[in-house]
Write a protein that holds these residues in place. Structure first.
Motif, short mmCIF file in Angstrom:
data_model
loop_
_atom_site.label_atom_id
_atom_site.label_comp_id
_atom_site.label_asym_id
_atom_site.label_seq_id
_atom_site.Cartn_x
_atom_site.Cartn_y
_atom_site.Cartn_z
N ASP A 181 0.83 -1.27 0.13
CA ASP A 181 0.08 -0.05 -0.18
C ASP A 181 0.96 1.25 0.00
O ASP A 181 2.01 1.27 0.51
CB ASP A 181 -0.94 0.06 1.16
CG ASP A 181 -1.82 -1.16 1.34
OD1 ASP A 181 -2.01 -1.88 0.43
OD2 ASP A 181 -2.49 -1.13 2.37
N ALA A 182 0.37 2.21 -0.70
CA ALA A 182 1.10 3.61 -0.70
C ALA A 182 2.57 3.40 -1.14
O ALA A 182 3.30 4.43 -0.55
CB ALA A 182 0.73 4.14 0.77
N CYS A 226 -5.58 2.58 -6.93
CA CYS A 226 -5.74 3.25 -5.74
C CYS A 226 -4.92 2.91 -4.78
O CYS A 226 -4.37 3.80 -3.84
CB CYS A 226 -7.29 3.39 -5.61
SG CYS A 226 -7.72 4.77 -4.38
N ARG A 227 -5.13 1.65 -4.29
CA ARG A 227 -4.35 1.08 -3.30
C ARG A 227 -2.94 1.24 -3.04
O ARG A 227 -2.30 1.40 -2.12
CB ARG A 227 -4.45 -0.41 -3.11
CG ARG A 227 -3.87 -1.25 -1.95
CD ARG A 227 -3.77 -2.59 -2.01
NE ARG A 227 -3.37 -3.43 -3.04
CZ ARG A 227 -1.87 -3.57 -2.91
NH1 ARG A 227 -1.32 -3.24 -1.93
NH2 ARG A 227 -1.59 -3.91 -4.14
N ARG A 274 -0.10 6.72 -2.66
CA ARG A 274 0.01 7.21 -1.07
C ARG A 274 -1.22 8.38 -1.27
O ARG A 274 -1.93 8.64 -2.18
CB ARG A 274 1.32 7.87 -0.96
CG ARG A 274 1.18 9.21 -1.99
CD ARG A 274 2.69 10.04 -1.48
NE ARG A 274 2.93 11.07 -2.50
CZ ARG A 274 2.04 12.19 -2.66
NH1 ARG A 274 0.99 12.42 -1.89
NH2 ARG A 274 2.49 13.15 -3.58
N LYS A 275 -1.78 8.63 0.13
CA LYS A 275 -2.75 9.33 0.38
C LYS A 275 -2.25 10.72 -0.21
O LYS A 275 -1.26 11.58 -0.26
CB LYS A 275 -2.88 9.84 1.80
CG LYS A 275 -4.01 10.64 2.11
CD LYS A 275 -5.31 10.22 1.77
CE LYS A 275 -6.69 11.12 2.27
NZ LYS A 275 -7.86 10.33 1.53
N GLY A 276 -3.38 11.41 -1.22
CA GLY A 276 -2.77 12.59 -1.83
C GLY A 276 -2.26 12.33 -3.09
O GLY A 276 -2.18 13.30 -4.31
N SER A 279 -10.86 10.17 -4.25
CA SER A 279 -11.69 11.17 -3.63
C SER A 279 -12.12 11.90 -4.64
O SER A 279 -12.98 12.91 -4.40
CB SER A 279 -10.91 11.99 -2.43
OG SER A 279 -9.84 12.65 -3.20
N LYS A 329 -6.48 10.34 -4.89
CA LYS A 329 -6.66 9.48 -3.72
C LYS A 329 -6.95 10.47 -2.45
O LYS A 329 -6.21 11.32 -2.15
CB LYS A 329 -5.46 8.43 -3.57
CG LYS A 329 -5.75 7.70 -2.45
CD LYS A 329 -4.79 6.40 -2.36
CE LYS A 329 -5.13 5.62 -1.07
NZ LYS A 329 -4.12 4.33 -0.98
#
Length: 243
Positions: A124-125, A150-151, A154-156, A224, A243
């Motif tokens: 992940d990320a 998506c997985r 990373r966030k953003g 998102s 994301k």
């Protein structure tokens, strides 16, 4: 869940296996055909998709369905300090890509790995950005493939997709239909010597979800934000997601 129509170029094996076989077969002529059949406009489409990434300055980029590495090479030339992992199920396509990368002196920044896009081996990320140029319509399971993309972000992190689509307006829709069902498969067959590859291409373009429908699928996959932009009268569509 989006149920993707099953379209297979050969009569034996799973869709993934058949797609792998087809692309292995046409790998030596793939670049020549793509550029000729799109009148080299495909290079401009890739440039626009890469330009979307610049404000995010990604350092680790995953290029899904990388094929012969055209997108990876162009991204490496346009983005500073980026290291790219290009993945595909076709070793034949990636072998052509490895030679191209070596010739352009980018071997330290681009590597190729065989991966099933619907079951990625990365944690992940792992990546700052994920890209896909003209390949996601070949996914055996689109929902699962996008969820995996998506997985590993990373966030953003951001996703940039460019894909062939059918125009929605008159007269381009009608003209594209004639071109896709006559010129494209005949010329593709003559150059590649593959009787089904470019007929298969036309079928996947017409069956693939487009525009607002694709945006909805991206949001369901875990992103998102998602948006799209049609290019060249709708022959190609560019998608961007965060994301």
């Amino acid at each position: 869940m989006y149920q993707q129509e099953t379209i297979t170029p050969y009569s034996q094996g799973s869709k993934a296996q058949q797609v792998e076989q087809m692309f292995d077969n046409i790998a030596p002529t793939y670049d020549t055909l793509n550029h000729r059949l799109s009148w080299n406009i495909d290079k401009g489409w890739r440039r626009k998709a890469i330009t979307q990434l610049k404000p995010y300055a990604p350092k680790r980029l995953l290029d899904v369905a990388t094929g012969t590495g055209d997108f990876a090479i162009q991204a490496c030339q346009m983005l500073s300090d980026v290291h790219i992992t290009g993945i595909d199920i076709s070793e034949g396509m990636m072998e052509v890509g490895r030679k191209k990368v070596s010739q352009t002196g980018l071997s330290e920044r681009i590597r190729f790995e065989r991966e099933d896009c619907t079951r990625l081996s990365y944690p992940d990320a792992t990546f700052d950005a994920v890209t896909a140029a003209f390949g996601i319509r070949n996914f055996d399971n689109l929902d699962q493939g996008l969820a995996e993309m998506c997985r590993v972000l990373r966030k953003g992190g951001v996703l940039s997709i460019v894909e062939l689509t059918t125009p929605v307006s008159f007269p381009m829709r009608q003209l594209f239909h004639v071109y896709a069902h006559t010129v494209l498969p005949v010329y593709g067959r003559l150059i590649s010597r593959d009787n089904s590859a470019y007929s298969y291409l036309t079928k996947t373009i017409e069956a693939f979800p487009q525009g607002e429908c694709m945006v909805g699928i991206l949001l369901k996959a875990g992103f998102s934000e998602a948006s799209f932009r049609r290019l060249t009268f709708g022959i190609c569509t560019m998608y961007f997601a965060i994301k």
